[in-house]
Scaffold this motif. Sequence first.
Motif, PDB file in Angstrom:
ATOM      1  N   GLY A  58     -13.494   3.902   1.282  1.00  0.00           N
ATOM      2  CA  GLY A  58     -12.185   3.368   1.645  1.00  0.00           C
ATOM      3  C   GLY A  58     -11.462   4.326   2.580  1.00  0.00           C
ATOM      4  O   GLY A  58     -11.651   5.542   2.520  1.00  0.00           O
ATOM      5  N   GLN A 104     -14.239   1.033  -4.006  1.00  0.00           N
ATOM      6  CA  GLN A 104     -14.687   1.287  -2.638  1.00  0.00           C
ATOM      7  C   GLN A 104     -15.346   2.665  -2.583  1.00  0.00           C
ATOM      8  O   GLN A 104     -14.816   3.630  -3.140  1.00  0.00           O
ATOM      9  CB  GLN A 104     -13.517   1.273  -1.654  1.00  0.00           C
ATOM     10  CG  GLN A 104     -12.876  -0.089  -1.440  1.00  0.00           C
ATOM     11  CD  GLN A 104     -11.823  -0.028  -0.343  1.00  0.00           C
ATOM     12  OE1 GLN A 104     -11.908  -0.710   0.659  1.00  0.00           O
ATOM     13  NE2 GLN A 104     -10.811   0.803  -0.533  1.00  0.00           N
ATOM     14  N   GLY A 140      -3.975  -1.297  -0.321  1.00  0.00           N
ATOM     15  CA  GLY A 140      -4.347  -0.623  -1.557  1.00  0.00           C
ATOM     16  C   GLY A 140      -3.120  -0.441  -2.420  1.00  0.00           C
ATOM     17  O   GLY A 140      -2.076   0.012  -1.933  1.00  0.00           O
ATOM     18  N   ALA A 193      -7.939  -2.842  -4.274  1.00  0.00           N
ATOM     19  CA  ALA A 193      -8.391  -2.582  -2.906  1.00  0.00           C
ATOM     20  C   ALA A 193      -8.765  -3.931  -2.324  1.00  0.00           C
ATOM     21  O   ALA A 193      -9.696  -4.574  -2.790  1.00  0.00           O
ATOM     22  CB  ALA A 193      -9.593  -1.639  -2.904  1.00  0.00           C
ATOM     23  N   SER A 238     -10.178   4.902  -4.163  1.00  0.00           N
ATOM     24  CA  SER A 238     -10.163   3.554  -4.737  1.00  0.00           C
ATOM     25  C   SER A 238     -10.910   3.524  -6.065  1.00  0.00           C
ATOM     26  O   SER A 238     -11.978   2.916  -6.180  1.00  0.00           O
ATOM     27  CB  SER A 238     -10.792   2.552  -3.753  1.00  0.00           C
ATOM     28  OG  SER A 238     -10.145   2.597  -2.508  1.00  0.00           O
TER      29      SER A 238
END
Length: 249
Positions: free
Chosen positions: A48, A45, A140, A64, A58
């Motif tokens: 994120g 990500q 996550g 994720a 991430s």
Amino acid sequence: MSTRLAWPVGTALKEFDEIDSTNEEARRLASAGARGPIWISAGRQTAGRGRRGRVWESPAGNLAATLLIAPGKPASECAQLSFAAAIAACDAVASFAPAAETRVKWPNDVLADGKKIAGILLESVSGAAGRPAWLAIGVGINLAHFPPETEFPATSLAALGTPAPSPYDALTQLAAHFAKWYEFWTAQGFAPIHDAWLARAAGLGVRIRARLSHEETSGVFEGIDQTGALILREGHGRTRLISAGEVFF
């Protein structure tokens, strides 16, 4: 090593090598009319986010993912699903690291041997009659990496001495465990989630520090009520319900 679960029947999956945020993709899908259930995952990500607008790191190798669903229940009840997601993430982590002590931490983190290994973020848009049109449950999990020097210490499966599973394998366990608890919640309400969460709760019965929006307080963590609020015994016979905040042991 515990038994592995299969991908839940009837749940779709959309995978990306890289994306801004899986929660943002859930929002885009919902805006286009999707209601799920569909998991969105990303190898990495670029934007994120965690609770309270924090950045959620991430890196490749970690999980994720976001589940897009439309529970069709009032917002106050949909919020209970953060506890179901925490239970599912806790049990998914435990399936890969059975020797670690895996616990849930109020309001929606997962700990392994006392350090944060997973976090959860719920987002939604209001619909008719106070019922969210859709709900995005972002999760996550630190599989291969964890952020250093965080206020609350973090860890990963690899740091626990467990070979880090692939993000897909980790997501399969997460999705399967969540599907089970979501079914319980749909049929029976919050009661089974409440009890299962308390059975995995970190710090129950010990003194904690709670950071609220405009103050800090401390007391003994007595549990959660039937809405998910934290029950804090501050002393002198005073019990306080806390619906939002952060907890430190």
